[in-house]
Design an enzyme around this catalytic site. Structure first.
Site, PDB file in Angstrom:
ATOM      1  N   ASP A  78       7.459  -1.463  -3.327  1.00 53.19           N
ATOM      2  CA  ASP A  78       6.292  -1.701  -2.488  1.00 53.19           C
ATOM      3  C   ASP A  78       5.774  -3.046  -2.997  1.00 53.19           C
ATOM      4  OD1 ASP A  78       3.566  -1.925  -1.703  1.00 53.19           O
ATOM      5  OD2 ASP A  78       3.640   0.180  -1.150  1.00 53.19           O
ATOM      6  N   HIS A  79       6.015  -4.106  -2.257  1.00 50.86           N
ATOM      7  CA  HIS A  79       5.805  -5.432  -2.861  1.00 50.86           C
ATOM      8  C   HIS A  79       4.335  -5.684  -3.204  1.00 50.86           C
ATOM      9  CE1 HIS A  79       4.754  -6.946   1.194  1.00 50.86           C
ATOM     10  NE2 HIS A  79       4.189  -7.954   0.578  1.00 50.86           N
ATOM     11  N   HIS A 132       1.449   0.057   1.286  1.00 53.59           N
ATOM     12  CA  HIS A 132       0.681  -0.942   0.542  1.00 53.59           C
ATOM     13  C   HIS A 132      -0.781  -0.528   0.330  1.00 53.59           C
ATOM     14  CE1 HIS A 132       4.180  -3.208   1.415  1.00 53.59           C
ATOM     15  NE2 HIS A 132       3.810  -3.734   2.552  1.00 53.59           N
TER      16      HIS A 132
END
Ligand code: BG6
Length: 506
Positions: free
Chosen positions: A181-182, A244
């Site tokens: 999950d950047h 996010h």
């Protein structure tokens, strides 16, 4: 980096956009900082046929184009470490020669069994590639560690997420799985942990006794660009909230972990996910608002609406904006509303968390308009990363007029060092085997469970409105009504942390 961490970093989907834009530039940046082991191979895998030489040329161009680090002096040295194998990824039989080629490469380079398999491929392949890798024993760890990295979306809904979990855990152990999950790789998301848990002054106030509500915004000024096809299968809730923004909410709300061990941190995050109060089907209309951008004109430029974007159904009901109100049912947060909103084609690109504190118990300066404004702590994730505290001061002169002022700290003042990209950080962690900043399967399942009633209603209940909003505005006006309290609204942030207002920065 210790020597026995030498390994092969295998990227499936090596001819794709993500690899070119993010992964290869990030690996090069790690290389320049001497954070890769001496014996390291980057192996690109995809259906397209390339020779090693052709693929190196393409990757060299990508490193220059999507530069992560200023120093370009070692690009030639780095690309020597790049190899390429074409593979029909859905053909089980093709994995037998693939394994042989991989082993030959290892032998030639003197690298043992340590391998990262990064799936930069469409989600439909997540069940296929790991199964085929396992069928030829490339999941076993007798000769070295094997890690599997997958990108969101982790499923399309609860059922598909559960199916994916089952498929993956059949052949792989949870500790081998790294779900990217950047947002968790963003410096400022991690800084939330440091801000909260390295300062004595925040924690005593960080609870239902002092916090009125928490607001989380992730606004984007761009539309769906060339991703209309993907977005039609996703929408804002799946694309941004399920992953996010719920992760950011969890880090904002979690208890202090007992240590910095990945398991200690992830356990606290998971507890937040498990404490999300379910949104009842009858409450969806009042707790979740969806919108879709319609065409408008910004500074003489015509901006097309979502339905006019390439690869988008002209009657699409997919939301490009989602706002949610929810509660975390635990002792710390009982009764405190959390508001989340995200959207495309909003007035600016900004992500931030705003902690709104309760008003003073007695409003002494009631005659003064600004005395009614409550303190806010704004934690800016991007851009102009930093922290802003808003509080009341006396307006100089006669009487007791209150004026809200800002105290701000900009992350850029902390250092003149470059801030690594989220991918650089996460790739590095995947090499070290540090799973702190990766999502665990229980979190993914808990997030889908929480959002299921909203997804169901938005799909099946024709009476739930999809509000149009002109591109360049802050989304549907209805979203303002989510915030219960009279005279309170969302913050309307601007590019600069200290500014706010309703204007459009496009
Ligand atoms: C991605 C979404 O995960 O995050 C995109 O699929 C979105 O739609 C992007 O634009 C936002 O990321 P960032 O880092 O630009 O805030």
């Amino acid at each position: 980096m210790i020597q026995n961490d030498h390994h092969i970093y295998v990227i499936f989907g090596a001819s794709g956009d993500l690899n070119k834009r993010k992964l290869v530039p990030a690996l090069y940046a790690l290389f320049v900082q001497n954070l890769l082991p001496e014996k390291f191979v980057f192996l690109g895998v995809s259906r397209t046929v390339y020779s090693d030489a052709d693929y190196r040329v393409a990757m060299k161009a990508a490193i220059h184009e999507f530069k992560e680090i200023e120093d370009a002096s070692r690009v030639d040295e780095f690309v020597e470490k790049i190899h390429y194998i074409p593979l029909q990824i859905d053909d089980a039989a093709a994995y037998i020669p693939f394994k042989k080629q991989l082993e030959d490469l290892r032998t030639a380079k003197g690298i043992g069994g340590n391998t990262v398999f990064y799936l930069s491929t469409p989600p439909s392949t997540y069940g296929v590639i790991p199964k085929h890798l396992a069928s030829v024993g490339l999941n076993t760890q007798d000769d070295g560690w094997k890690r599997l990295i997958i990108e969101k979306p982790f499923g399309y809904d609860l059922q598909s997420a559960l199916d994916l979990k089952e498929i993956l855990l059949k052949d792989w152990k949870e500790e081998q799985l790294f779900r990217i999950d950047h947002y968790l790789g963003k410096e400022t998301v991690q800084n939330l942990l440091v801000t909260r848990f390295s300062n004595g002054i925040f924690e005593p106030l960080w609870n239902r006794n002092y916090v009125h509500h928490v607001e989380i915004t992730a606004a984007e000024s761009l539309g769906v660009e060339k991703r209309g096809g993907y977005y039609e299968t996703s929408g804002a809730l799946r694309d941004m909230v399920q992953n996010h923004l719920l992760q950011v909410a969890a880090i904002t709300a979690m208890e202090s972990p007992s240590s910095l061990e990945p398991i200690a941190i992830r356990n606290e995050v998971l507890k937040v996910f498990q404490s999300l109060r379910p949104i009842l089907p009858e409450d969806v209309k009042t707790h979740a608002i969806r919108g879709q951008y319609v065409g408008s004109k910004i500074k003489q430029e015509k901006i097309v609406g979502y339905r006019e974007e390439p690869e988008v159904d002209p009657n699409s009901m997919v939301e490009t904006y989602a706002a949610l109100k929810f509660y975390i049912d635990n002792w710390r947060w009982g009764g405190v509303p959390f508001y989340i909103r995200t959207g495309k084609r909003l007035p600016t690109r900004v992500t931030e968390v705003v902690v709104h504190f309760k008003p003073t118990p007695h409003i002494l300066f009631a005659h003064s308009a600004e005395a009614h404004t409550c303190n806010q702590l704004v934690i800016r994730i991007q851009p102009d990363e930093g922290i802003l505290f808003k509080f009341g001061m006396k307006t100089p002169g006669a009487g007791f007029e209150v004026q809200q002022v800002n105290m701000d700290f900009h992350y850029s003042d902390l250092t003149n060092q470059r801030i690594p990209s989220a991918y650089e950080r996460l790739i590095y962690d995947s090499i070290k085997g540090d799973s702190t900043l990766f999502a665990r399967s229980e979190e993914v399942v808990a997030a889908w469970t929480f959002l299921s009633p909203v997804l169901d209603a938005w799909k099946n209940d024709k009476t739930v409105p999809l509000h149009g909003y002109p591109a360049g505005t802050w989304g549907p006006e209805m979203a303002d009504e989510l915030i219960e309290e009279k005279d309170m609204t969302w913050r309307y942030p601007c590019k600069n942390l200290a500014d706010d207002g309703l204007y459009c920065e496009l």
